[in-house]
Design a protein around this motif. Sequence first.
Motif, PDB file in Angstrom:
ATOM      1  N   SER A 183      -2.313 -20.254 -11.402  1.00  0.00           N
ATOM      2  CA  SER A 183      -3.760 -20.401 -11.260  1.00  0.00           C
ATOM      3  C   SER A 183      -4.196 -19.804  -9.935  1.00  0.00           C
ATOM      4  O   SER A 183      -3.676 -20.172  -8.888  1.00  0.00           O
ATOM      5  CB  SER A 183      -4.178 -21.869 -11.201  1.00  0.00           C
ATOM      6  N   THR A 189      -8.553 -25.809  -5.618  1.00  0.00           N
ATOM      7  CA  THR A 189      -9.574 -25.635  -6.651  1.00  0.00           C
ATOM      8  C   THR A 189      -9.517 -24.229  -7.228  1.00  0.00           C
ATOM      9  O   THR A 189      -9.182 -23.276  -6.517  1.00  0.00           O
ATOM     10  CB  THR A 189     -10.999 -25.889  -6.103  1.00  0.00           C
ATOM     11  N   THR A 190      -9.821 -24.118  -8.501  1.00  0.00           N
ATOM     12  CA  THR A 190      -9.945 -22.794  -9.090  1.00  0.00           C
ATOM     13  C   THR A 190     -11.422 -22.395  -9.151  1.00  0.00           C
ATOM     14  O   THR A 190     -11.751 -21.326  -9.624  1.00  0.00           O
ATOM     15  CB  THR A 190      -9.364 -22.777 -10.517  1.00  0.00           C
ATOM     16  N   TYR A 237      -6.539 -39.474 -12.805  1.00  0.00           N
ATOM     17  CA  TYR A 237      -6.621 -38.164 -13.459  1.00  0.00           C
ATOM     18  C   TYR A 237      -6.240 -37.036 -12.500  1.00  0.00           C
ATOM     19  O   TYR A 237      -6.090 -35.886 -12.918  1.00  0.00           O
ATOM     20  CB  TYR A 237      -7.978 -37.942 -14.150  1.00  0.00           C
ATOM     21  N   LEU A 278      -3.230 -35.685 -10.315  1.00  0.00           N
ATOM     22  CA  LEU A 278      -1.778 -35.868 -10.254  1.00  0.00           C
ATOM     23  C   LEU A 278      -1.233 -35.432  -8.909  1.00  0.00           C
ATOM     24  O   LEU A 278      -1.688 -34.451  -8.334  1.00  0.00           O
ATOM     25  CB  LEU A 278      -1.100 -35.024 -11.343  1.00  0.00           C
ATOM     26  N   TYR A 333       0.665 -31.720  -8.673  1.00  0.00           N
ATOM     27  CA  TYR A 333      -0.006 -30.453  -8.938  1.00  0.00           C
ATOM     28  C   TYR A 333      -0.922 -30.084  -7.782  1.00  0.00           C
ATOM     29  O   TYR A 333      -1.609 -30.967  -7.235  1.00  0.00           O
ATOM     30  CB  TYR A 333      -0.815 -30.546 -10.236  1.00  0.00           C
ATOM     31  N   HIS A 356     -20.010 -29.415 -13.287  1.00  0.00           N
ATOM     32  CA  HIS A 356     -19.341 -28.258 -13.897  1.00  0.00           C
ATOM     33  C   HIS A 356     -17.887 -28.494 -14.299  1.00  0.00           C
ATOM     34  O   HIS A 356     -17.202 -27.556 -14.665  1.00  0.00           O
ATOM     35  CB  HIS A 356     -19.468 -27.048 -12.967  1.00  0.00           C
ATOM     36  N   ASP A 357     -17.435 -29.716 -14.191  1.00  0.00           N
ATOM     37  CA  ASP A 357     -16.077 -30.021 -14.632  1.00  0.00           C
ATOM     38  C   ASP A 357     -16.143 -31.228 -15.560  1.00  0.00           C
ATOM     39  O   ASP A 357     -16.738 -32.256 -15.212  1.00  0.00           O
ATOM     40  CB  ASP A 357     -15.173 -30.311 -13.438  1.00  0.00           C
TER      41      ASP A 357
HETATM   42  C1  ANZ Z   1     -13.223 -27.996  -8.437  1.00  0.00           C
HETATM   43  C2  ANZ Z   1     -13.630 -27.608  -9.783  1.00  0.00           C
HETATM   44  C3  ANZ Z   1     -14.906 -27.337 -10.256  1.00  0.00           C
HETATM   45  C4  ANZ Z   1     -12.543 -27.460 -10.626  1.00  0.00           C
HETATM   46  C5  ANZ Z   1     -15.062 -26.986 -11.557  1.00  0.00           C
HETATM   47  C6  ANZ Z   1     -12.639 -27.126 -11.936  1.00  0.00           C
HETATM   48  C7  ANZ Z   1     -13.924 -26.879 -12.413  1.00  0.00           C
HETATM   49  P1  ANZ Z   1      -5.785 -25.268 -13.270  1.00  0.00           P
HETATM   50  O1  ANZ Z   1      -6.615 -24.181 -13.862  1.00  0.00           O
HETATM   51  O2  ANZ Z   1      -4.992 -26.022 -14.263  1.00  0.00           O
HETATM   52  O3  ANZ Z   1      -4.950 -24.792 -12.103  1.00  0.00           O
HETATM   53  N1  ANZ Z   1      -7.129 -29.990 -10.020  1.00  0.00           N
HETATM   54  C8  ANZ Z   1      -6.542 -29.478  -8.924  1.00  0.00           C
HETATM   55  N2  ANZ Z   1      -5.473 -30.212  -8.571  1.00  0.00           N
HETATM   56  C9  ANZ Z   1      -5.397 -31.209  -9.451  1.00  0.00           C
HETATM   57  C10 ANZ Z   1      -4.515 -32.309  -9.591  1.00  0.00           C
HETATM   58  N3  ANZ Z   1      -3.512 -32.527  -8.731  1.00  0.00           N
HETATM   59  N4  ANZ Z   1      -4.707 -33.163 -10.629  1.00  0.00           N
HETATM   60  C11 ANZ Z   1      -5.742 -32.970 -11.499  1.00  0.00           C
HETATM   61  N5  ANZ Z   1      -6.599 -31.961 -11.380  1.00  0.00           N
HETATM   62  C12 ANZ Z   1      -6.439 -31.077 -10.388  1.00  0.00           C
HETATM   63  O4  ANZ Z   1      -6.819 -26.369 -12.714  1.00  0.00           O
HETATM   64  C13 ANZ Z   1      -7.270 -26.329 -11.416  1.00  0.00           C
HETATM   65  C14 ANZ Z   1      -8.446 -27.294 -11.332  1.00  0.00           C
HETATM   66  O5  ANZ Z   1      -7.949 -28.590 -11.698  1.00  0.00           O
HETATM   67  C15 ANZ Z   1      -8.969 -27.376  -9.932  1.00  0.00           C
HETATM   68  O6  ANZ Z   1     -10.247 -26.758  -9.817  1.00  0.00           O
HETATM   69  C16 ANZ Z   1      -9.269 -28.854  -9.775  1.00  0.00           C
HETATM   70  O7  ANZ Z   1     -10.605 -28.987 -10.223  1.00  0.00           O
HETATM   71  C17 ANZ Z   1      -8.328 -29.526 -10.728  1.00  0.00           C
HETATM   72  F1  ANZ Z   1     -16.251 -26.729 -12.047  1.00  0.00           F
HETATM   73  O8  ANZ Z   1     -11.788 -27.929  -8.454  1.00  0.00           O
HETATM   74  B1  ANZ Z   1     -11.290 -27.793  -9.794  1.00  0.00           B
END
Ligand code: ANZ
Length: 955
Positions: free
Chosen positions: A299, A319-320, A414, A416, A419, A430-431
């Motif tokens: 990712s 974050t992605t 939720y 972990l 990861y 947005h999530d």
């Molecule tokens: C902010 C955000 C905004 C995210 C948004 C997503 C959507 P992948 O693609 O699987 O790598 N994440 C990061 N670490 C995590 C963890 N330890 N346990 C659970 N969730 C975690 O997913 C990366 C996204 O999963 C990251 O991007 C984070 O949420 C979440 F509109 O950050 B995101």
Amino acid sequence: MSEITPAAETAAPHRYTADLAADIEGRWQDFWQAHGTYEAPNPSGDLDGDPETAARPKKFIMDMFPYPSGAGLHVGHPLGYIATDVYARHQRMTGHNVLHTLGFDAFGLPAEQYAVQTGTHPRVTTEANIVTMTAQLRRLGLGHDKRRSFATIDPGYYRWTQWIFLRIFNSWYDEEAARARPITELVEQYEGGVRTTPDGRAWAELTVAERAGVLDGHRLAYVAQSPVNWCPGLGTVLANEEVTADGRSERGNFPVFKANLRQWMMRITAYADRLLDDLDLLDWPEAIKQQQRNWIGRSEGARVDFPVAGADRPITVFTTRQDTLFGATYMVLAPEHDLVDAIVPDAWPEGTHQVWTGGHATPAEAVAAYRKFAASKSDVERQADAKEKTGVFTGAFAVNPVSGENVPVFIADYVLMGYGTGAIMAVPAHDVRDFAFARAFELPMRCVVAPTDGRGTDPAQWDDAFASYDATLVNSVGSGVSLDGLGVTDAKAVITAWLADRGIGEGTVNYRLRDWLFSRQRYWGEPFPVVYDEDGVVHALPDSMLPVALPEVDDYSPRTFDPDDADTSPEPPLSRNEDWVTVELDLGDGVRTYRRETNTMPNWAGSCWYELRYLDPHNSERLVDPAIEQYWMGPREGQPAGGVDLYVGGAEHAVLHLLYARFWHKVLHDLGHVSSVEPFHRLFNQGMIQAFVYRDARGIAVPAVEVEERDGGWFYQDQPVSRVLGKMGKSLKNAVTPDEICAEYGADTLRLYEMAMGPLDVSRPWDTRAVVGQYRLLQRLWRNVVDEATGAVTVSEAEPDETTLRALHKAIDGVTGDMAGLRFNTAIAKITELNNHLTKTGGPVPRAIAEPLVLLIAPLAPHIAEELWSRLGHTASLVHEPFPVADPALAQDEAVVCVVQIKGKVRARLEVPPTISDTELEAQALADPAVVAALGGAAVRKVIVRAPKLVNIVV
Ligand code: ANZ
């Protein structure tokens, strides 16, 4: 029709029967063995000596080698072996040097469990099983180069498994060069000051143990104290790949716990990108590639620091969607995150919302209670997309670095720990998961990506998150940066640069893949070729001390525990043998006392490189001769990474074996031991042979052979039983052995039946009653060449008639394509059609038809083919006889039907040659009486011609 009655046997003493098949098959198997018919040549041996052999293209064909189980083979096992054999035989007949053999994957848990159950040493049972299986496989007439077979338990083989381990141990991954290099080159860098030590001291100032510690941080095989999967029920630790999605052992289905233990690890993560990128070079089923991609889980995103008042370090999130930073309105840490204790205040901040506290008096209490709750769930349960989100406020606030707002910090399951960084910025608008959580905890939401579906920009009015990538940023201005109006990709770039400028974040890549846990607490595995000195420093043994033989011991049982008792720890069986464990060795600085490693390697080790040993199985000087490896596996046109030309096996090995083997191969490539970059160029997953499972009223499987079918139901000992399609096996009492089928019909019939059952990659139900169909095909084939009464060959020297000649060339053409495409079921259908044509025509079959027919079926039914070929007067085996080549003119359909339409209505059908040109076809159509009549003199405006099948006339 061709039932064999005693009367018929006397009338036809030379009929193709099971007895005759057994005689033919036994004789030809002996012949092949005596003549080394399937022995593959090698360069620097036979290849160099014989220009004709050397000029041929090569094909290296492999099966996923079997595990010699005590139950022996059932008819499901050889499906893939027969398929590769058919393919290999066809390749030999089309002028290839073919390497095809089969070894045994003989270390591992099942052999050990079987040995423990039967009270016999695993070597004894395993070797006996190999003998049984070898005999079963021989009976099938597989064209293997037997000189190249081995078992992974042979000391001559595992010596090299240990040798490879030492290469891996003695190397490090150079990120810059993107390849593994010998560890000595890293030492040189430290010595020369090109690379600084972790604490900045000069290399010379470090103690031996400190240097070892630094190098261990780089070695591709290293010992580490880390949270690993501990399975008390099996008494061993397991790799992530061996643990099912619901947190149990893949083998035995026991609970698996996280325990902090010192274990051997392999730094497979160093290869994450290459393992991912090089999938593009492989001819593998897309589904398997995708499973590997998902397992590696690359990712791209960013790390962002959120300062917390009172804490000495920020919360770093992965974050992605760094573009949504303005919309991060709260944060979540994994309950186990080590910052939690540091940020929890003594009391709830003033005015803390009741739902945030979970009803607890203090944040510390709330956190402790929630941690207990979360610990009772597996990672999968925690990640399940349940709408119900749980969590609790830590009492602490962090600062969103771009909006400057204080955002509350929660813990929730939720997120972990294993990861990313174990912490997230939550963007509820947005999530999807953050949205559900924010709704439950009444947290603020801010829309920062403008919805494109007309729902408006007020998240309070929404039913779910707007998670699209294909939209424009809004509400994202502040701290000297503006993302408004940018697309997601551009916004990511801008905010990432902004974060990097301030030193509070950077673009990063995160992987799901973890290092491979490489030690097991088992007896039946390869010993590690290392020892420990009195300070616990690991020493690699020199190559001259290999193999480190597995000691013959009486007590090889694993120490297992109550499967649910997490508070236990593993005990390697080898540790019980003090005489073996303590050794006096001279490793270059005089004789000293060392302790051996008492763990053994996982059962995957032996299958990580066996393709290489097939190439050069008796080499005692090297793993594999470079010229031989280059010849059979080196990169070439169409195969940029090199590798085995065809590898057939079950889809269940998608990530385990196939990922590990790719990793080892790449290390060996980097270190210059092999020219190929990948082990397996083309992969094919065969389907499974299924069988009906019959169960009585208690749900217990009853012997399938004793079930009777009547009145539309099934009965066992007069009691009704249920029937479902399932796996074939001893435990379900529905196993059919190849031996039974060979005894009743012969191996050629069994081979044909298995190949005819359906497309190779599809699972199919076994039906013993249907086997006879292929038996009859062979009987008719036999009768078309041999007189059943006298045994004389009946073919005529007359020229075949045109129809028969065309039928032959059509069959050749079709079978040739089917063989190359592994479509053996359709190849058999075409051969059957030709053979039936000959039967129907009656009279002696012309030699010019009989001989190519025998060659056509030879890859599928090699014994009967050899027998007929020799009876037809040939003195050499047909194994290397050129496969028949179709004459294109004869292979084409003599005529095709062309449809002539007028105003969309079919007015005529013309028989035309398939090669007819558009102009000629148009002329013929317009001259056809039916067309002339239908036109009735009307003016033709346009004629659309699609030769040879369609003419469309517009009036
Ligand atoms: C902010 C955000 C905004 C995210 C948004 C997503 C959507 P992948 O693609 O699987 O790598 N994440 C990061 N670490 C995590 C963890 N330890 N346990 C659970 N969730 C975690 O997913 C990366 C996204 O999963 C990251 O991007 C984070 O949420 C979440 F509109 O950050 B995101």
